[in-house]
Scaffold this motif. Structure first.
Motif, PDB file in Angstrom:
ATOM      1  N   UNK A 115       0.792  -1.232   0.000  1.00 11.06           N
ATOM      2  CA  UNK A 115       0.000   0.000   0.000  1.00 11.06           C
ATOM      3  C   UNK A 115       0.828   1.288   0.000  1.00 11.06           C
ATOM      4  N   UNK A 116       2.117   1.144  -0.275  1.00 12.30           N
ATOM      5  CA  UNK A 116       2.996   2.314  -0.269  1.00 12.30           C
ATOM      6  C   UNK A 116       3.712   2.440  -1.601  1.00 12.30           C
ATOM      7  N   UNK A 117       3.655   3.652  -2.175  1.00 11.55           N
ATOM      8  CA  UNK A 117       4.295   3.945  -3.450  1.00 11.55           C
ATOM      9  C   UNK A 117       5.152   5.195  -3.269  1.00 11.55           C
ATOM     10  N   UNK A 118       6.413   5.116  -3.704  1.00 10.98           N
ATOM     11  CA  UNK A 118       7.337   6.249  -3.607  1.00 10.98           C
ATOM     12  C   UNK A 118       7.598   6.816  -4.996  1.00 10.98           C
ATOM     13  N   UNK A 119       7.489   8.126  -5.125  1.00 10.29           N
ATOM     14  CA  UNK A 119       7.785   8.814  -6.386  1.00 10.29           C
ATOM     15  C   UNK A 119       8.630  10.051  -6.079  1.00 10.29           C
ATOM     16  N   UNK A 120       9.650  10.280  -6.914  1.00 15.21           N
ATOM     17  CA  UNK A 120      10.612  11.353  -6.626  1.00 15.21           C
ATOM     18  C   UNK A 120      10.264  12.696  -7.214  1.00 15.21           C
ATOM     19  N   UNK A 163      10.945  13.962  -1.456  1.00 17.32           N
ATOM     20  CA  UNK A 163      11.814  14.972  -2.079  1.00 17.32           C
ATOM     21  C   UNK A 163      11.054  16.210  -2.518  1.00 17.32           C
ATOM     22  N   UNK A 164       9.757  16.224  -2.357  1.00 16.17           N
ATOM     23  CA  UNK A 164       8.929  17.223  -3.024  1.00 16.17           C
ATOM     24  C   UNK A 164       9.237  18.657  -2.621  1.00 16.17           C
ATOM     25  N   UNK A 165       9.676  18.874  -1.404  1.00 16.91           N
ATOM     26  CA  UNK A 165       9.933  20.248  -0.944  1.00 16.91           C
ATOM     27  C   UNK A 165      11.415  20.543  -0.750  1.00 16.91           C
ATOM     28  N   UNK A 166      12.285  19.691  -1.292  1.00 18.40           N
ATOM     29  CA  UNK A 166      13.726  19.881  -1.145  1.00 18.40           C
ATOM     30  C   UNK A 166      14.323  20.532  -2.381  1.00 18.40           C
ATOM     31  N   UNK A 167      15.351  21.344  -2.192  1.00 17.54           N
ATOM     32  CA  UNK A 167      16.103  21.857  -3.325  1.00 17.54           C
ATOM     33  C   UNK A 167      16.968  20.734  -3.877  1.00 17.54           C
ATOM     34  N   UNK A 168      17.473  20.913  -5.101  1.00 17.09           N
ATOM     35  CA  UNK A 168      18.348  19.892  -5.685  1.00 17.09           C
ATOM     36  C   UNK A 168      19.597  19.714  -4.832  1.00 17.09           C
ATOM     37  N   UNK A 171      18.735  17.573  -1.854  1.00 19.22           N
ATOM     38  CA  UNK A 171      18.584  16.175  -2.256  1.00 19.22           C
ATOM     39  C   UNK A 171      19.958  15.527  -2.382  1.00 19.22           C
ATOM     40  N   UNK A 172      20.877  16.223  -3.027  1.00 16.45           N
ATOM     41  CA  UNK A 172      22.230  15.693  -3.222  1.00 16.45           C
ATOM     42  C   UNK A 172      22.929  15.498  -1.881  1.00 16.45           C
ATOM     43  N   UNK A 173      22.836  16.482  -1.005  1.00 19.13           N
ATOM     44  CA  UNK A 173      23.501  16.363   0.302  1.00 19.13           C
ATOM     45  C   UNK A 173      22.924  15.207   1.105  1.00 19.13           C
ATOM     46  N   UNK A 174      21.618  15.035   1.045  1.00 19.45           N
ATOM     47  CA  UNK A 174      20.986  13.928   1.749  1.00 19.45           C
ATOM     48  C   UNK A 174      21.443  12.593   1.177  1.00 19.45           C
ATOM     49  N   UNK A 175      21.511  12.516  -0.148  1.00 22.24           N
ATOM     50  CA  UNK A 175      21.951  11.290  -0.786  1.00 22.24           C
ATOM     51  C   UNK A 175      23.389  10.944  -0.460  1.00 22.24           C
ATOM     52  N   UNK A 176      24.267  11.931  -0.526  1.00 25.26           N
ATOM     53  CA  UNK A 176      25.681  11.700  -0.208  1.00 25.26           C
ATOM     54  C   UNK A 176      25.831  11.232   1.235  1.00 25.26           C
ATOM     55  N   UNK A 177      25.052  11.815   2.142  1.00 23.97           N
ATOM     56  CA  UNK A 177      25.094  11.399   3.544  1.00 23.97           C
ATOM     57  C   UNK A 177      24.675   9.941   3.711  1.00 23.97           C
ATOM     58  N   UNK A 178      23.836   9.458   2.782  1.00 24.24           N
ATOM     59  CA  UNK A 178      23.370   8.070   2.826  1.00 24.24           C
ATOM     60  C   UNK A 178      24.264   7.137   2.003  1.00 24.24           C
ATOM     61  N   UNK A 179      25.335   7.700   1.424  1.00 20.51           N
ATOM     62  CA  UNK A 179      26.282   6.889   0.685  1.00 20.51           C
ATOM     63  C   UNK A 179      25.950   6.662  -0.771  1.00 20.51           C
TER      64      UNK A 179
END
Length: 223
Positions: A115-120, A163-168, A171-179
């Motif tokens: 019942x969960x769908x993720x879209x970027x 990601x809907x309310x994040x700047x690019x 998003x990049x900083x969050x991704x890099x922090x997650x490896x």
């Protein structure tokens, strides 16, 4: 029982970040990609590589005939991909794309009984597409729970848009922090067969600005 979700995986920067975020939240992920006649087909190769690297439960690539109705620079070779910023909704908008994508995700979710769908989708650093806005996601969620057996029987669907309310850059900083390794991702609207970016289209411009603003070296391979 482990949580399960469908993640729309284009092979681009946002979608790999989305996949890792869903996994970090404890979801077992089923990745869904689309061959809709896009000229930047190298993104599907990237999506398959990303799905394998991050160990998704299943990865489907669904072929659609969206290109046959044309109307977008991404699906019609006769319409040039702009290399300067556009006003209004640009010609790279693909008619009803996210509505179509989410509809397939919804159908698969019902089959899988999840019942969960993720879209970027992103409504901050984006090209002005109407199907990337919170209003659209809210409306589609209402539709999903009216138009499905699961929805009307009291098992509602949730459309996740972290990601809907994040700047690019965020998003990049969050991704890099997650490896996340962004080198293999393909965002360019006019990428060549090797996945190398043109460096000039709207997607490339937003991606370049994102890395520069985040203060992180841009790993994108350019033509």
């Amino acid at each position: 029982m482990q949580k399960r979700a469908i993640v729309l995986l284009s092979g681009g920067l946002d979608s790999v970040t989305l996949l890792v975020l869903a996994q970090q939240q404890g979801y077992l992920c089923y990745a869904l990609s689309f061959d809709y006649g896009q000229r930047h087909n190298a993104e599907l190769i990237a999506a398959a590589q990303i799905a394998a690297e991050y160990g998704v439960e299943s990865h489907k690539i669904i072929t659609l005939g969206v290109g046959s109705i044309s109307g977008s620079a991404l699906t019609d070779a006769n319409i040039a991909v702009p290399n300067t910023p556009q006003t209004g909704i640009p010609v790279t908008y693909v008619p009803a794309r996210n509505t179509i994508f989410l509809s397939f995700a919804l159908g698969w979710a019902e089959v899988l009984k999840l019942h969960d769908i993720f879209i970027g989708v992103n409504a901050v650093d984006y090209s002005g597409y109407p199907d990337c806005r919170p209003e659209f996601i809210k409306a589609f969620t209402t539709l999903a729970n009216l138009a499905t057996k699961a929805g009307v029987e009291g098992e509602p669907f949730t459309i996740h848009t972290p990601l809907i309310s994040l700047s690019k850059a965020d998003i990049i900083k969050q991704g890099v922090a997650l490896g996340v390794n962004y080198q293999r991702t393909v965002s360019c609207y006019a990428a060549d067969e090797q996945g190398r970016a043109c460096g000039e289209c709207d997607a490339c411009r937003l991606r370049k600005i994102g890395f520069a603003t985040a203060g992180i070296a841009d790993p994108t391979r350019y033509q």
